[in-house]
Motif scaffolding. Structure first.
Motif, PDB file in Angstrom:
ATOM      1  N   LYS A 241      -3.387   5.624 -64.529  1.00 19.56           N
ATOM      2  CA  LYS A 241      -3.224   6.331 -63.281  1.00 19.56           C
ATOM      3  C   LYS A 241      -2.971   5.296 -62.182  1.00 19.56           C
ATOM      4  O   LYS A 241      -2.890   4.187 -62.530  1.00 19.56           O
TER       5      LYS A 241
ATOM      6  N   LEU B 172      -2.367   3.595 -58.956  1.00 20.04           N
ATOM      7  CA  LEU B 172      -3.463   2.823 -57.738  1.00 20.04           C
ATOM      8  C   LEU B 172      -3.357   2.996 -56.405  1.00 20.04           C
ATOM      9  O   LEU B 172      -2.007   4.122 -56.287  1.00 20.04           O
ATOM     10  N   ALA B 173      -4.123   3.159 -55.649  1.00 15.85           N
ATOM     11  CA  ALA B 173      -3.904   3.437 -53.860  1.00 15.85           C
ATOM     12  C   ALA B 173      -2.832   3.295 -53.224  1.00 15.85           C
ATOM     13  O   ALA B 173      -3.288   2.139 -54.182  1.00 15.85           O
ATOM     14  N   ASP B 174      -2.317   3.732 -52.881  1.00 16.62           N
ATOM     15  CA  ASP B 174      -1.130   3.496 -51.747  1.00 16.62           C
ATOM     16  C   ASP B 174      -1.427   1.678 -51.411  1.00 16.62           C
ATOM     17  O   ASP B 174      -0.963   0.809 -50.895  1.00 16.62           O
ATOM     18  N   ALA B 175      -3.283   1.739 -50.512  1.00 18.48           N
ATOM     19  CA  ALA B 175      -2.858   0.143 -50.375  1.00 18.48           C
ATOM     20  C   ALA B 175      -3.012  -1.169 -51.204  1.00 18.48           C
ATOM     21  O   ALA B 175      -2.444  -2.135 -51.359  1.00 18.48           O
ATOM     22  N   LEU B 176      -2.987  -0.752 -53.229  1.00 15.04           N
ATOM     23  CA  LEU B 176      -3.004  -1.353 -53.638  1.00 15.04           C
ATOM     24  C   LEU B 176      -1.589  -2.017 -54.647  1.00 15.04           C
ATOM     25  O   LEU B 176      -1.376  -2.815 -55.541  1.00 15.04           O
TER      26      LEU B 176
ATOM     27  N   SER C 272       0.926  -2.622 -53.292  1.00 18.63           N
ATOM     28  CA  SER C 272       1.387  -3.986 -52.590  1.00 18.63           C
ATOM     29  C   SER C 272       1.389  -5.326 -53.267  1.00 18.63           C
ATOM     30  O   SER C 272       1.689  -6.483 -53.515  1.00 18.63           O
ATOM     31  N   ILE C 273      -0.065  -4.611 -54.302  1.00 21.49           N
ATOM     32  CA  ILE C 273       0.116  -6.071 -55.206  1.00 21.49           C
ATOM     33  C   ILE C 273       0.251  -5.867 -56.625  1.00 21.49           C
ATOM     34  O   ILE C 273       0.775  -4.930 -57.398  1.00 21.49           O
TER      35      ILE C 273
ATOM     36  N   PHE D  19       0.011  -5.602 -60.709  1.00 21.24           N
ATOM     37  CA  PHE D  19      -0.662  -4.339 -61.273  1.00 21.24           C
ATOM     38  C   PHE D  19      -0.203  -2.930 -61.821  1.00 21.24           C
ATOM     39  O   PHE D  19       0.816  -3.246 -60.063  1.00 21.24           O
TER      40      PHE D  19
ATOM     41  N   ALA E  44      -4.119   1.941 -63.530  1.00 20.61           N
ATOM     42  CA  ALA E  44      -5.076   1.597 -63.826  1.00 20.61           C
ATOM     43  C   ALA E  44      -5.855   2.023 -64.967  1.00 20.61           C
ATOM     44  O   ALA E  44      -4.450   2.883 -65.188  1.00 20.61           O
ATOM     45  N   THR E  45      -6.728   1.614 -65.517  1.00 25.30           N
ATOM     46  CA  THR E  45      -6.998   3.009 -66.922  1.00 25.30           C
ATOM     47  C   THR E  45      -8.408   3.244 -67.055  1.00 25.30           C
ATOM     48  O   THR E  45      -8.840   2.005 -66.886  1.00 25.30           O
TER      49      THR E  45
ATOM     50  N   VAL F 181     -13.633   1.562 -65.200  1.00 21.73           N
ATOM     51  CA  VAL F 181     -12.032   0.865 -64.965  1.00 21.73           C
ATOM     52  C   VAL F 181     -11.670  -0.251 -65.527  1.00 21.73           C
ATOM     53  O   VAL F 181     -12.013  -1.798 -65.351  1.00 21.73           O
ATOM     54  N   ALA F 182     -10.034  -0.368 -65.846  1.00 17.09           N
ATOM     55  CA  ALA F 182      -9.132  -1.692 -65.955  1.00 17.09           C
ATOM     56  C   ALA F 182      -8.076  -1.533 -65.459  1.00 17.09           C
ATOM     57  O   ALA F 182      -7.664  -0.258 -65.164  1.00 17.09           O
ATOM     58  N   LEU F 183      -7.570  -1.998 -64.955  1.00 12.81           N
ATOM     59  CA  LEU F 183      -6.580  -2.682 -64.601  1.00 12.81           C
ATOM     60  C   LEU F 183      -5.026  -2.857 -65.664  1.00 12.81           C
ATOM     61  O   LEU F 183      -5.167  -3.676 -66.545  1.00 12.81           O
TER      62      LEU F 183
ATOM     63  N   THR G   2     -14.580  -2.194 -60.519  1.00  6.51           N
ATOM     64  CA  THR G   2     -14.006  -2.607 -61.092  1.00  6.51           C
ATOM     65  C   THR G   2     -13.333  -3.813 -60.132  1.00  6.51           C
ATOM     66  O   THR G   2     -12.386  -2.805 -59.180  1.00  6.51           O
TER      67      THR G   2
ATOM     68  N   ALA H   1      -2.710   2.962 -46.370  1.00  8.14           N
ATOM     69  CA  ALA H   1      -2.890   1.121 -46.822  1.00  8.14           C
ATOM     70  C   ALA H   1      -2.112   0.179 -45.793  1.00  8.14           C
ATOM     71  O   ALA H   1      -2.137  -1.354 -45.803  1.00  8.14           O
TER      72      ALA H   1
END
Lengths: 921, 156
Positions: A714, A716-720, A722-723, A726, A729-730, A737-739, B36, B143
């Motif tokens: 699945k 991630l949100a846009d805000a995430l 940039s990391i 990852f 997520a699932t 939830v696990a990344l 999480t 974001a």
């Protein structure tokens, strides 16, 4: 109308893609009637549809093309290169028009020159007397209708029953015919119901268009196959539809009845065709008369005609088909039998074949259906949810003891897996759908570049997920273009190099290890590494120093960096230096990898690996800092467990960078908990997950390795997003939830992958010599005094220690009995002709001697060294020149000047020694 | 409260403030869910929650609006909002009523409202005895806004 238009555009585009390939095929094999038939049908359908939709320009272009095809079909002439080019140009023009229609809703543009050239082509060639009456009429739907029908009527009066012409078909044609029958049966069923609706809403133009299109397609195709009677019937029906479309008449009961009768007649004939290969003996004179009457008047005003059909045709023809859409051929043909008794004798075989015919149509209809992609997408999502729920239940049931519950869970487990597979299957498409347009691309480009290139394909039917197919389109096209433009040389250059003038572009696809492999190879000139290096230095991508350290294969991989193009001149096809990096990015976006092999003078192969599907992937679940993470198995190489008491040995440090020695290779280690800034809770054994990304391996240290699972990815949100570490997520079996870890991202973050890694000692060679100047394992020994000597460890067979009194003399050579052999021993100082040592200040200090054993079993030589210091891994940079024989040069190792042992020279001189020994013995 | 309601707000409490968001954007309100955490994520992103198979990003409003941290042991409520950027869960202290508010009873927030609050608070409705501050959700979850806050402090 919008729907019709959309469908038309979609269908036409599909058709055009196929056309590109068909033309190329035809050029090679002009006698291929199957392909010709398919081409003809496609163009004809497009032409008919746009005629109906009122796109005059487009129709004009298609019409001209069709004329040529018609002549080809009649064997008036055979396809040549010029003609193919022109026809391909026509395909492009049509495609352009379609784009325009999609964008603006109308066609346009000036294709006069193309049309006139097409026309010239058609006229230049000898006509065989009779003008193409039927063809012309069917083309210009609106113009010479009356004339055409007159002709038809005349013909019809001449002979009532006709001996059927049995068309001889080869295998390919039979295939085409089968498609045609299937399509036509489907269309007829639709037309049936549409006609009924049209009768109720006479102004429904959508419906009218759809009917028109269906009939037109059938007509065009049967014209092609030579089913004249069928064509006549549909033709006249179509003419009637034209009148309706033009608003001359509006739909009334009589017309509807007439048209339905026509549909039935067509269906009957199609059954005949499917059973016997010809369209039957009936000539449907009455029906044709009825329809022409309708056509010219919009109603039936001849008393006789009203009477006859109203007694026969309308009653049976309208009512039967409505009740029984699958079309009982006997029933529907009855009225015609009554109307033309002379045909009654021929009705029997038809009746007898009824069941066969019906069966054929039934099978044909069920063979495939069209499904909207969004439906499949949502189905896939649901299956994803189901897989998650299944995982949850299976996990829950694991702690249960109720046998029934466990059994039910197992069933659920199995069924879910099968369902998942099935749904994924529906989304699978053969790679062929991407490849289909490539021969065309190659043909155009190679002509533009003055090259001769043949495209070969292997594994066309290899399937992968539709979303991946979409994503692969551009990268593959780009790579193919590159190969044509840069890879394969001009015919002159090829001949000069002793290769055949015609270059080969090979496309291969196959499944391996749960992945799809796609290879694009050419037998061209290969990629000259030095040019890439020069270019890279020129563009400031790497420094000259860095470039000099690179191996050729590493240099070639730089073409995937932004801003590099090796083409000496920029052509309009490729070479602007944008592209390969985009190709790489695009492929990596879908979790794929790209790699290349190149050999100067032999060619280049691009190897792409992509997963079968993106939505559900197998993954390894690990935990660190009390969190769970999923690692896609595509990146996983192996798992290593290091027990607590071995850790100090297993983990070594290079300036604060931990490494693990894995089968002689140094594996940089990355601590996940440190990279993610999680609390350190490690204790006990060390778990290392060996991962690979961009051909570099590293070990990811995690607290625990749990198990493997199918996970549903699945975003991630846009805000995430940039990391970088990852990938998504699932949801795990317990609902949490696990990344999902992104191997590449972690590698980059930990600086074990990417540019930074190239300049550090962490840069570890993978699979031997793949990188430039890989770090080398060196044995450091002391020679006379304090000077140090480094011996490449890969030359060393063993390190041994002998007592001085073990050594014996054979001739003037020191030997020792070693593993049942006699091992000659050479003092290092002797080999190096070290004067200081030979003076005697360099004798073994103890009664033990250290011996480095070189060479193969049975041919071994021992080198006596004073002291073995260490084994180090070092990137060798030879600085000073050789100062004495037996030494290659000097280098700084561990910050000390060290001489490099010339193993090759030692082997040579020791061979002489061995020979001498052999003689002595 | 006015009779001519034009907009309904789902209200909630944060620290000593009273906030509202347009009720149309609220998908549901759920009790605290297991979160999480996402390492390296901005501090305001508390983590991800599983909302019936859908992965929802949880945003701590206190943190976003630079309010003091929630007391230990106090469990926040999840206001799940649907936005063009996907589903988000906004963590609030306590949920209030759904209020219909007239258009004429609000004012712009004071200009000297600084920081993130100044950017995100759209209107201040003058209710009896308290102010209801409404926020722009689509902006809140962008974001750009979420990443502006610093990355979560390094764990010990």
């Amino acid at each position: 109308m919008v729907d019709i238009l959309q469908e038309f555009l979609l269908e036409s585009r599909e058709g055009l893609d196929q056309l590109d390939q068909d033309f190329i095929g035809l050029e090679k094999d002009p006698g291929d009637m199957g392909t010709l038939a398919s081409v003809f049908r496609t163009i004809h359908t497009i032409k008919g549809s746009c005629g109906f939709l009122g796109f005059a320009t487009l129709e004009g272009v298609a019409h001209m093309g069709e004329n040529i095809l018609d002549r080809l079909r009649n064997n008036d002439f055979s396809l040549n290169e010029q003609m193919t080019s022109l026809l391909l140009e026509m395909v492009d023009a049509i495609r352009e028009q379609l784009d325009l229609i999609a964008a603006t809703g109308s066609d346009g543009g000036d294709y006069q020159s193309l049309v006139s050239r097409l026309e010239a082509l058609g006229n230049d060639l000898p006509l065989d007397g009779a003008p193409n009456e039927i063809n012309d009429n069917s083309n210009d739907v609106s113009t010479p209708i009356t004339m055409a029908t007159e002709v038809l009527e005349l013909e019809l009066e001449e002979n009532d029953t006709e001996e059927p012409v049995v068309v001889e078909l080869d295998e390919e044609m039979k295939e085409v015919l089968k498609d045609f029958l299937q399509e036509s049966f489907e269309n007829l069923d639709i037309v049936d119901s549409e006609l009924i609706e049209l009768e109720e809403q006479p102004d429904n133009r959508d419906m009218l268009s759809s009917i028109f299109r269906s009939m037109h397609t059938i007509k065009g195709t049967c014209g092609f196959f030579g089913f004249d009677k069928l064509e006549k019937v549909t033709h006249i029906g179509e003419n009637l539809l034209v009148k309706l479309r033009d608003g001359e008449y509006s739909m009334n009961e009589q017309i509807a009845t007439g048209l339905l009768a026509m549909v039935d007649a067509v269906r009957a004939m199609l059954h005949e065709i499917s059973a016997h290969g010809h369209d039957g003996r009936k000539n449907y004179k009455q029906l044709i008369q009825l329809l022409s009457e309708l056509k010219s008047n919009g109603k039936l005003d001849t008393a006789e005609l009203i009477q006859k059909p109203s007694k026969t045709t309308p009653v049976n023809a309208t009512q039967e088909p409505i009740k029984d859409m699958s079309g009982s051929t006997v029933e529907t043909s009855k009225p015609i039998e009554v109307a033309s008794p002379e045909a009654s004798s021929t009705a029997k075989p038809q009746g007898a074949d009824k069941s066969t015919g019906a069966q054929v149509s039934g099978n044909a209809v069920e063979a495939s259906i069209r499904v909207d992609v969004p439906v499949l997408d949502s189905l896939m999502n649901l299956v994803g949810e189901l897989v998650l729920a299944r995982n949850q239940i299976v996990e829950y049931v694991g702690i249960h003891e109720n046998v029934q519950v466990v059994a039910a869970a197992q069933r659920l487990n199995l069924i879910t897996s099968e369902l998942q597979e099935g749904v994924m299957q529906t989304r699978m498409q053969p790679i062929h759908s991407v490849w289909a347009k490539l021969p065309r691309v190659v043909r155009d480009l190679s002509r533009a570049c003055g090259k001769q290139i043949r495209v070969e394909m292997e594994g066309k039917s290899t399937e992968l997920d539709k979303s991946l197919i979409e994503a692969m389109k551009d990268p593959i096209t780009h790579l193919v273009r590159n190969s044509v433009d840069h890879g394969i040389e001009t015919p002159e250059a090829r001949v000069a190099a002793g290769k055949p003038a015609e270059g080969v572009l090979m496309l291969r696809a196959f499944h391996e290890g749960g992945q799809v492999h796609i290879e694009i190879s050419d037998d061209g000139g290969g990629i000259p590494a030095h040019r890439i290096k020069n270019k890279a230095i020129e563009n400031g991508v790497v420094s000259a120093e860095q470039a000099s350290k690179m191996t050729d294969s590493e240099a070639c991989k730089m073409i995937f960096l932004p801003g590099l193009s090796t083409a000496e001149e920029v052509t309009n096809i490729s070479g602007r230096g944008v592209g390969m990096d985009v190709v790489k990015t695009n492929i990596e976006k879908i979790s794929g990898t790209i790699d290349l092999d190149t050999e100067i003078g032999r060619g280049t192969t691009f190897k792409i690996r992509v997963p079968l599907t993106l939505a559900i992937v197998p993954a390894l679940i690990v935990s660190t800092g009390q969190q769970r993470f999923a690692i896609p198995q595509i990146n996983l190489i192996e798992l290593i467990r290091v027990d607590e008491d071995q850790q100090s040995d297993a983990i070594e440090n290079i300036q604060g960078c931990p490494v693990h020695r894995l089968r002689g290779q140094l594996l940089p280690l990355v601590y996940l908990q440190k990279e993610l800034k999680l609390p350190d809770q490690r204790s006990g054994a060390l778990n290392i997950v060996v991962l690979q990304a961009e051909k570099r391996r590293f070990g990811l240290v995690v607290d625990q390795i749990n198990d493997t699972q199918e996970i549903v990815v699945k975003p991630l949100a846009d805000a995430l997003k940039s990391i970088p570490v990852f990938a998504g997520a699932t949801i795990m079996g317990d609902g949490r939830v696990a990344l999902i870890l992104d191997t590449l991202g972690i590698g980059h973050r930990a600086r074990v992958i990417g540019d930074a890694a190239k300049n550090t000692s962490k840069n570890v060679a993978l699979e031997g010599g793949e990188n430039s100047r890989p770090s080398e394992s060196l044995l450091l020994v002391n020679t006379s005094g304090k000077s140090r000597l480094a011996i490449p460890l890969n030359q060393v067979a063993r390190l041994e220690q002998f007592e001085v009194d073990q050594t014996e003399m054979a001739g003037n050579i020191n030997v020792v009995q070693y593993r049942g052999q006699i091992l000659p021993l050479i003092k290092l100082s002797d080999f190096l002709h070290d004067r200081r040592a030979s003076n005697g200040d360099e004798e073994p200090l103890s009664d033990q001697i250290q011996v480095v054993v070189f060479g193969e079993e049975g041919m071994q030589v021992g080198l006596i060294v004073k002291e073995i210091i260490d084994v180090v891994d070092e990137v060798l940079q030879v600085r000073g020149k050789s100062s004495r024989p037996g030494v290659i040069g000097t280098a700084a190792i561990q910050g000390q000047v060290t001489e490099l042992f010339d193993a090759a020279a030692f082997t040579t001189s020791s061979q002489e020694l061995l020979l001498g020994l052999g003689e002595a013995a | 409260m006015s009779q001519t309601t034009s907009q309904k707000y789902c209200t909630f409490y944060l620290d000593k403030y009273y906030f509202g968001i347009e009720v149309e954007q609220v998908q549901e309100i759920i009790r605290f869910q297991e979160i999480t955490p996402v390492a390296l994520a901005p501090k305001v992103v508390k983590g991800l929650i599983n909302l019936r198979g859908q992965i929802v990003t949880a945003v701590d409003l206190r943190c976003l609006l630079e309010l003091p941290d929630r007391e230990e042991g106090k469990v926040p409520m999840n206001i799940v909002v649907r936005t063009p950027l996907g589903a988000f869960s906004l963590l609030a202290d306590r949920i209030g009523d759904v209020l219909g508010l007239a258009d004429d009873s609000f004012e712009s927030p004071p200009d000297n409202l600084s920081g993130m609050a100044g950017e995100l608070i759209e209107r201040a409705y003058k209710l009896d005895g308290k102010l209801l501050l409404t926020m722009a959700i689509s902006k809140l979850v962008s974001a750009e806004v979420l990443n502006r806050t610093e990355v979560a402090a390094e764990a010990a």
